[in-house]
Design an enzyme around this catalytic site. Structure first.
Site, PDB file in Angstrom:
ATOM      1  N   THR A   1     -29.198   1.299 -23.927  1.00  0.00           N
ATOM      2  CA  THR A   1     -29.791   2.312 -22.850  1.00  0.00           C
ATOM      3  C   THR A   1     -31.345   2.606 -23.336  1.00  0.00           C
ATOM      4  OG1 THR A   1     -27.649   3.255 -22.405  1.00  0.00           O
ATOM      5  CG2 THR A   1     -29.633   4.738 -21.985  1.00  0.00           C
TER       6      THR A   1
ATOM      7  N   GLY B   1     -25.631   3.076 -29.361  1.00  0.00           N
ATOM      8  CA  GLY B   1     -26.712   3.646 -30.565  1.00  0.00           C
ATOM      9  C   GLY B   1     -27.830   4.235 -29.900  1.00  0.00           C
ATOM     10  N   SER B   2     -28.016   4.280 -28.520  1.00  0.00           N
ATOM     11  CA  SER B   2     -29.217   5.148 -27.906  1.00  0.00           C
ATOM     12  C   SER B   2     -28.767   6.329 -28.015  1.00  0.00           C
ATOM     13  CB  SER B   2     -29.251   4.655 -26.497  1.00  0.00           C
ATOM     14  OG  SER B   2     -29.290   3.323 -26.380  1.00  0.00           O
TER      15      SER B   2
ATOM     16  N   ASP C   1     -20.927  -9.061 -25.466  1.00  0.00           N
ATOM     17  CA  ASP C   1     -20.691  -7.640 -25.740  1.00  0.00           C
ATOM     18  C   ASP C   1     -19.444  -7.212 -24.792  1.00  0.00           C
ATOM     19  OD1 ASP C   1     -21.205  -5.186 -26.655  1.00  0.00           O
ATOM     20  OD2 ASP C   1     -22.679  -4.692 -25.180  1.00  0.00           O
ATOM     21  N   HIS C   2     -18.523  -6.661 -25.163  1.00  0.00           N
ATOM     22  CA  HIS C   2     -17.571  -5.931 -24.464  1.00  0.00           C
ATOM     23  C   HIS C   2     -16.803  -7.003 -23.665  1.00  0.00           C
ATOM     24  CE1 HIS C   2     -18.080  -1.947 -25.887  1.00  0.00           C
ATOM     25  NE2 HIS C   2     -19.248  -1.938 -25.823  1.00  0.00           N
TER      26      HIS C   2
ATOM     27  N   ASN D   1     -25.270  -1.207 -31.845  1.00  0.00           N
ATOM     28  CA  ASN D   1     -25.571  -1.727 -30.734  1.00  0.00           C
ATOM     29  C   ASN D   1     -26.517  -0.617 -30.047  1.00  0.00           C
ATOM     30  OD1 ASN D   1     -23.434  -3.611 -31.480  1.00  0.00           O
ATOM     31  ND2 ASN D   1     -22.555  -3.316 -29.275  1.00  0.00           N
TER      32      ASN D   1
ATOM     33  N   HIS E   1     -21.369   5.787 -24.896  1.00  0.00           N
ATOM     34  CA  HIS E   1     -22.315   4.854 -24.138  1.00  0.00           C
ATOM     35  C   HIS E   1     -23.151   5.732 -23.248  1.00  0.00           C
ATOM     36  CE1 HIS E   1     -19.423   1.362 -24.821  1.00  0.00           C
ATOM     37  NE2 HIS E   1     -20.773   1.085 -25.423  1.00  0.00           N
ATOM     38  N   GLY E   2     -24.602   5.001 -23.245  1.00  0.00           N
ATOM     39  CA  GLY E   2     -25.430   5.878 -22.322  1.00  0.00           C
ATOM     40  C   GLY E   2     -25.971   7.001 -22.909  1.00  0.00           C
TER      41      GLY E   2
ATOM     42  N   SER F   1     -23.611  -8.432 -21.978  1.00  0.00           N
ATOM     43  CA  SER F   1     -22.349  -7.725 -21.588  1.00  0.00           C
ATOM     44  C   SER F   1     -22.008  -8.890 -20.261  1.00  0.00           C
ATOM     45  CB  SER F   1     -22.656  -6.509 -20.774  1.00  0.00           C
ATOM     46  OG  SER F   1     -23.539  -6.671 -19.598  1.00  0.00           O
TER      47      SER F   1
HETATM   48  O1  G3H Z   1     -22.404  -2.224 -26.446  1.00  0.00           O
HETATM   49  C1  G3H Z   1     -23.466  -1.746 -26.007  1.00  0.00           C
HETATM   50  C2  G3H Z   1     -23.864  -0.769 -26.725  1.00  0.00           C
HETATM   51  O2  G3H Z   1     -22.779   0.022 -27.144  1.00  0.00           O
HETATM   52  C3  G3H Z   1     -24.993   0.156 -26.150  1.00  0.00           C
HETATM   53  O3  G3H Z   1     -24.762   1.551 -26.110  1.00  0.00           O
HETATM   54  O4  G3H Z   1     -26.494   1.804 -24.096  1.00  0.00           O
HETATM   55  O5  G3H Z   1     -25.625   3.644 -25.315  1.00  0.00           O
HETATM   56  O6  G3H Z   1     -27.190   2.231 -26.379  1.00  0.00           O
HETATM   57  P1  G3H Z   1     -25.995   2.331 -25.341  1.00  0.00           P
HETATM   58 ZN    ZN Z   2     -20.912  -0.758 -26.465  1.00  0.00          ZN
END
Ligand code: G3H
Ligand code: ZN
Length: 287
Positions: free
Chosen positions: A232, A209-210, A85-86, A229, A178-179, A50
């Site tokens: 977290t 994806g978490s 990323d982002h 992705n 996210h998170g 990131s």
């Molecule tokens: O860009 C990174 C992700 O979208 C990670 O998301 O922290 O919820 O797994 P996450």
């Molecule tokens: Zn993301």
């Protein structure tokens, strides 16, 4: 194997109805742990920084060198994609300059026309150097590295316009966050994903994806998601294993305070999470 771009890997994933995982790195341990998981499963992997992690580690060039040298010293033979990323417009340009093999330009917070124009510019710059590009339509909910998204469903017409810029993968909001997911989260919006996948052949990306149940992730992959992705989940696993080590008093036994010992359970926990996710995603072994 040297570091590669994501074009063939993700196009094959979309065709083959499986996904390749994208995992965020924060330091040497994270890098080694994620690469170890890929090597042990003999599968391709995407390693991403990131903007916040890039700053934390000392800049994008350092991040790229870290990954390149770690790939070399660990004797990694599977394909590794080095991705931003982002990224905002400036970060995407910088990573293209520095030599990342893939960049995400995240223009979701810009007016749509500006997102579209800037995505086009980044695609032209990146493709001239054989670098892959990810763009985003419809924000991902939650917060990551100070980037806060309300979480909205991607508009299909907008997604089609962004896909037409020639991006190599496309992140679309489908109720993902996210998170950590709140207890009252309603789940992924599969109807919107179906609409998007019916109109767009570009590999689709599931952020946040978490914490999404395995069945939902696998359904999303069957419908056209090719990149998932995960960040977290690795952070939580690392923190949990490190806490257990300290709470068991192991840092006070002998030289248990040595960072090479203190950080080892957390590092292993990251490898375990990544291997489990690779299994969930159905990423096939490299021949
Ligand atoms: O860009 C990174 C992700 O979208 C990670 O998301 O922290 O919820 O797994 P996450
Ligand atoms: Zn993301």
């Amino acid at each position: 194997m040297s570091i590669v771009n994501g074009n063939e890997i993700f196009a094959a994933a979309r065709k083959g109805h499986y996904a390749v995982g994208a995992f965020n790195i924060n330091n040497l341990e994270w890098t080694r742990s994620i690469l170890a998981a890929a090597q042990e499963t003999n599968t391709p992997i995407l390693v991403q920084t990131s903007m916040g992690a890039g700053k934390y580690m000392g800049g994008y060039e350092l991040c790229l060198n870290l990954v390149q040298q770690t790939v070399k010293s660990m004797g990694i033979t599977v394909p590794v994609i080095m991705h931003l990323d982002h990224g905002n417009y400036e970060a995407a340009k910088e990573c293209i300059e520095v030599g990342y093999t893939s960049v995400m330009f995240d223009g979701h917070d810009l007016p749509f026309e500006e997102n579209l124009e800037k995505t086009k510019e980044i695609v032209a710059l990146a493709h001239a150097k054989n670098i892959s590009v990810e763009a985003e339509v419809g924000s991902i909910g939650g917060e990551e590295d100070g980037i806060i998204g309300e979480g909205e469903l991607a508009d299909v017409e907008e997604a089609k316009k962004i896909a037409a810029t020639g991006v190599d993968y496309l992140a679309c909001g489908i109720g993902n966050i996210h998170g950590k997911y709140p207890a009252n989260w309603k789940g992924l919006h599969f109807d919107r994903l179906k609409e998007l996948a019916a109109e767009i052949s570009t590999p689709l990306v599931l952020h946040g994806g978490s914490g999404i149940p395995k069945e939902q992730i696998q359904k999303a992959i069957s419908l056209g998601v090719s990149k998932v992705n995960v960040n977290t989940e690795c952070q939580l696993a690392f923190a949990d294993a490190t806490r257990k080590y300290i709470e068991a008093g192991k840092d006070l036994e002998g030289k248990g305070y040595d960072p090479r010992k203190l950080l080892a359970p957390g590092a292993q926990a990251i490898t375990d999470v990544v291997k489990e996710r690779i299994d969930w995603f159905g990423t096939p072994s490299v021949k």
